[in-house]
Write a protein that holds these residues in place. Structure first.
Motif, PDB file in Angstrom:
ATOM      1  N   LYS A 119      54.720 -65.306  91.870  1.00 29.61           N
ATOM      2  CA  LYS A 119      53.523 -64.594  92.336  1.00 29.61           C
ATOM      3  C   LYS A 119      53.286 -63.352  91.477  1.00 29.61           C
ATOM      4  CE  LYS A 119      51.932 -61.863  96.220  1.00 29.61           C
ATOM      5  NZ  LYS A 119      52.292 -61.260  97.493  1.00 29.61           N
ATOM      6  N   TYR A 120      54.354 -62.625  91.171  1.00 34.98           N
ATOM      7  CA  TYR A 120      54.232 -61.399  90.385  1.00 34.98           C
ATOM      8  C   TYR A 120      53.918 -61.708  88.919  1.00 34.98           C
ATOM      9  CZ  TYR A 120      56.138 -59.640  94.671  1.00 34.98           C
ATOM     10  OH  TYR A 120      56.326 -59.369  95.992  1.00 34.98           O
ATOM     11  N   LEU A 121      54.451 -62.820  88.443  1.00 36.42           N
ATOM     12  CA  LEU A 121      54.124 -63.250  87.081  1.00 36.42           C
ATOM     13  C   LEU A 121      52.629 -63.557  86.981  1.00 36.42           C
ATOM     14  CD1 LEU A 121      54.830 -64.086  84.194  1.00 36.42           C
ATOM     15  CD2 LEU A 121      55.447 -66.341  85.092  1.00 36.42           C
ATOM     16  N   ILE A 122      52.108 -64.242  87.971  1.00 28.83           N
ATOM     17  CA  ILE A 122      50.678 -64.571  87.977  1.00 28.83           C
ATOM     18  C   ILE A 122      49.844 -63.293  88.025  1.00 28.83           C
ATOM     19  CG2 ILE A 122      48.822 -65.631  89.329  1.00 28.83           C
ATOM     20  CD1 ILE A 122      50.918 -67.794  90.147  1.00 28.83           C
ATOM     21  N   GLU A 123      50.245 -62.350  88.867  1.00 31.32           N
ATOM     22  CA  GLU A 123      49.512 -61.087  88.970  1.00 31.32           C
ATOM     23  C   GLU A 123      49.578 -60.303  87.653  1.00 31.32           C
ATOM     24  OE1 GLU A 123      51.241 -59.177  92.368  1.00 31.32           O
ATOM     25  OE2 GLU A 123      50.247 -60.536  93.770  1.00 31.32           O
ATOM     26  N   ALA A 124      50.755 -60.270  87.047  1.00 30.96           N
ATOM     27  CA  ALA A 124      50.909 -59.562  85.772  1.00 30.96           C
ATOM     28  C   ALA A 124      50.079 -60.228  84.685  1.00 30.96           C
ATOM     29  CB  ALA A 124      52.390 -59.535  85.363  1.00 30.96           C
ATOM     30  N   PHE A 125      50.099 -61.545  84.667  1.00 29.48           N
ATOM     31  CA  PHE A 125      49.326 -62.277  83.681  1.00 29.48           C
ATOM     32  C   PHE A 125      47.831 -62.018  83.867  1.00 29.48           C
ATOM     33  CE2 PHE A 125      46.933 -65.940  82.225  1.00 29.48           C
ATOM     34  CZ  PHE A 125      47.349 -65.998  80.903  1.00 29.48           C
ATOM     35  N   ALA A 126      47.382 -62.003  85.106  1.00 31.78           N
ATOM     36  CA  ALA A 126      45.965 -61.737  85.385  1.00 31.78           C
ATOM     37  C   ALA A 126      45.552 -60.358  84.875  1.00 31.78           C
ATOM     38  CB  ALA A 126      45.687 -61.856  86.881  1.00 31.78           C
ATOM     39  N   ALA A 127      46.447 -59.394  85.015  1.00 33.87           N
ATOM     40  CA  ALA A 127      46.135 -58.038  84.567  1.00 33.87           C
ATOM     41  C   ALA A 127      46.107 -57.930  83.044  1.00 33.87           C
ATOM     42  CB  ALA A 127      47.153 -57.056  85.147  1.00 33.87           C
ATOM     43  N   MET A 128      46.960 -58.695  82.360  1.00 35.74           N
ATOM     44  CA  MET A 128      47.033 -58.569  80.901  1.00 35.74           C
ATOM     45  C   MET A 128      46.189 -59.584  80.153  1.00 35.74           C
ATOM     46  SD  MET A 128      50.782 -60.081  80.010  1.00 35.74           S
ATOM     47  CE  MET A 128      50.491 -60.945  78.491  1.00 35.74           C
ATOM     48  N   SER A 129      45.756 -60.638  80.802  1.00 37.60           N
ATOM     49  CA  SER A 129      45.046 -61.710  80.099  1.00 37.60           C
ATOM     50  C   SER A 129      43.757 -61.274  79.395  1.00 37.60           C
ATOM     51  CB  SER A 129      44.788 -62.895  81.027  1.00 37.60           C
ATOM     52  OG  SER A 129      43.935 -62.528  82.076  1.00 37.60           O
ATOM     53  N   PRO A 130      43.008 -60.296  79.884  1.00 34.55           N
ATOM     54  CA  PRO A 130      41.824 -59.881  79.118  1.00 34.55           C
ATOM     55  C   PRO A 130      42.163 -59.359  77.720  1.00 34.55           C
ATOM     56  CG  PRO A 130      41.651 -59.100  81.370  1.00 34.55           C
ATOM     57  CD  PRO A 130      43.045 -59.648  81.203  1.00 34.55           C
ATOM     58  N   LYS A 131      43.347 -58.778  77.553  1.00 31.97           N
ATOM     59  CA  LYS A 131      43.764 -58.278  76.239  1.00 31.97           C
ATOM     60  C   LYS A 131      44.247 -59.395  75.325  1.00 31.97           C
ATOM     61  CE  LYS A 131      46.114 -54.482  75.838  1.00 31.97           C
ATOM     62  NZ  LYS A 131      47.167 -53.450  76.006  1.00 31.97           N
ATOM     63  N   TYR A 132      44.623 -60.554  75.897  1.00 30.02           N
ATOM     64  CA  TYR A 132      45.180 -61.665  75.122  1.00 30.02           C
ATOM     65  C   TYR A 132      44.455 -62.960  75.495  1.00 30.02           C
ATOM     66  CZ  TYR A 132      48.822 -58.194  74.492  1.00 30.02           C
ATOM     67  OH  TYR A 132      49.497 -57.045  74.200  1.00 30.02           O
ATOM     68  N   PRO A 133      43.218 -63.136  75.065  1.00 34.67           N
ATOM     69  CA  PRO A 133      42.440 -64.299  75.482  1.00 34.67           C
ATOM     70  C   PRO A 133      42.977 -65.636  74.969  1.00 34.67           C
ATOM     71  CG  PRO A 133      41.267 -63.038  73.803  1.00 34.67           C
ATOM     72  CD  PRO A 133      42.472 -62.239  74.186  1.00 34.67           C
ATOM     73  N   ASP A 134      43.830 -65.619  73.954  1.00 33.36           N
ATOM     74  CA  ASP A 134      44.396 -66.874  73.436  1.00 33.36           C
ATOM     75  C   ASP A 134      45.702 -67.257  74.133  1.00 33.36           C
ATOM     76  OD1 ASP A 134      45.823 -64.713  72.301  1.00 33.36           O
ATOM     77  OD2 ASP A 134      46.485 -65.985  70.639  1.00 33.36           O
ATOM     78  N   LEU A 135      46.090 -66.485  75.147  1.00 27.63           N
ATOM     79  CA  LEU A 135      47.358 -66.694  75.842  1.00 27.63           C
ATOM     80  C   LEU A 135      47.128 -67.370  77.189  1.00 27.63           C
ATOM     81  CD1 LEU A 135      50.410 -66.081  75.597  1.00 27.63           C
ATOM     82  CD2 LEU A 135      49.964 -63.937  76.796  1.00 27.63           C
ATOM     83  N   GLY A 136      47.884 -68.442  77.450  1.00 28.71           N
ATOM     84  CA  GLY A 136      47.793 -69.160  78.718  1.00 28.71           C
ATOM     85  C   GLY A 136      49.086 -69.039  79.509  1.00 28.71           C
ATOM     86  N   LEU A 137      49.027 -69.342  80.777  1.00 22.92           N
ATOM     87  CA  LEU A 137      50.194 -69.299  81.658  1.00 22.92           C
ATOM     88  C   LEU A 137      50.406 -70.671  82.264  1.00 22.92           C
ATOM     89  CD1 LEU A 137      52.399 -67.740  83.220  1.00 22.92           C
ATOM     90  CD2 LEU A 137      50.644 -67.196  84.928  1.00 22.92           C
ATOM     91  N   VAL A 138      51.626 -71.197  82.165  1.00 21.15           N
ATOM     92  CA  VAL A 138      51.958 -72.502  82.729  1.00 21.15           C
ATOM     93  C   VAL A 138      53.171 -72.327  83.625  1.00 21.15           C
ATOM     94  CG1 VAL A 138      52.671 -74.869  82.231  1.00 21.15           C
ATOM     95  CG2 VAL A 138      51.083 -73.698  80.688  1.00 21.15           C
ATOM     96  N   LEU A 139      53.052 -72.755  84.876  1.00 23.39           N
ATOM     97  CA  LEU A 139      54.165 -72.737  85.811  1.00 23.39           C
ATOM     98  C   LEU A 139      54.584 -74.175  86.077  1.00 23.39           C
ATOM     99  CD1 LEU A 139      52.360 -70.108  86.521  1.00 23.39           C
ATOM    100  CD2 LEU A 139      53.830 -70.010  88.503  1.00 23.39           C
ATOM    101  N   ILE A 140      55.855 -74.457  85.894  1.00 22.56           N
ATOM    102  CA  ILE A 140      56.398 -75.785  86.109  1.00 22.56           C
ATOM    103  C   ILE A 140      57.520 -75.643  87.126  1.00 22.56           C
ATOM    104  CG2 ILE A 140      57.586 -77.748  85.045  1.00 22.56           C
ATOM    105  CD1 ILE A 140      56.392 -76.733  82.347  1.00 22.56           C
ATOM    106  N   GLY A 141      57.518 -76.497  88.141  1.00 24.74           N
ATOM    107  CA  GLY A 141      58.609 -76.376  89.103  1.00 24.74           C
ATOM    108  C   GLY A 141      58.554 -77.378  90.227  1.00 24.74           C
TER     109      GLY A 141
END
Length: 188
Positions: A156-178
């Motif tokens: 959950k915190y990874l998703i929140e952190a990614f959401a906050a930083m993703s505008p600065k890194y538009p070529d970066l994606g997040l994948v959760l596997i589990g």
């Protein structure tokens, strides 16, 4: 004790496995091997370090369930692994103490590395936008995490952190596997 068949199999396969491991480390210019939830799988790299065929770092990262007294038949392997490890780390002081006790390491030899998060930026009230559709269409780089979807894993915190930083890194994606867990619905 280890059976004769197991010893023979190890003796026959170990040299080629060590050569393949060395070639992978050498050809890919790998300077740091980190073993999360370490097992005797780190033994090969420890042997390469001992023979000075691998000069990179060997880091063992314990997380809890992996901190248990090793079986007698593998104690010599663990001794080699610890003697050749650059660092042994945990996520808390109490776990560091447990690892030191389980593996008979000197006090203070295991270092806790705390997972620090700036709570002013990342907090539970942060809004997490739905990025799934965009990620797989436009990203050239990814952050990938693998783990059961439970609260203790902190996705959950990874998703929140990614959401906050993703505008600065538009070529970066997040994948959760589990695996399915008590947080899966919340994370979707």
């Amino acid at each position: 004790t280890i059976s004769v068949n197991a010893r023979l199999k190890f003796a026959l396969t170990a040299p080629s496995t060590l050569i393949r491991t060395w070639w992978l480390l050498y050809s890919r210019h790998i300077t740091c091997a980190i073993f999360h939830y370490p097992s005797t799988m780190a033994y090969g790299i420890a042997l390469l370090k001992r023979a000075r065929l691998y000069r990179g770092e060997l880091i063992l990262a314990f997380h809890g369930s992996d901190a248990r007294v090793p079986e007698t038949k593998f104690k010599h392997r663990w001794n080699t692994i610890f003697r050749n490890a650059s660092s042994v780390v945990t996520c808390s002081r109490s776990l560091a103490k447990r690892v030191e006790e389980c593996f008979a390491l000197s006090p203070g030899s295991v270092v806790p590395v705390y997972n620090g998060v700036d709570t002013e930026i990342f907090n539970e009230a942060a809004h997490v936008p739905d990025l799934a559709g965009e990620i797989f269409q436009s990203c050239s780089r990814y952050i990938v995490t693998v783990g059961t979807f439970t609260g203790i894993k902190g996705q959950k915190y990874l998703i929140e952190a990614f959401a906050a930083m993703s505008p600065k890194y538009p070529d970066l994606g997040l994948v959760l596997i589990g695996r399915d867990g008590d947080q899966r619905v919340l994370l979707e």
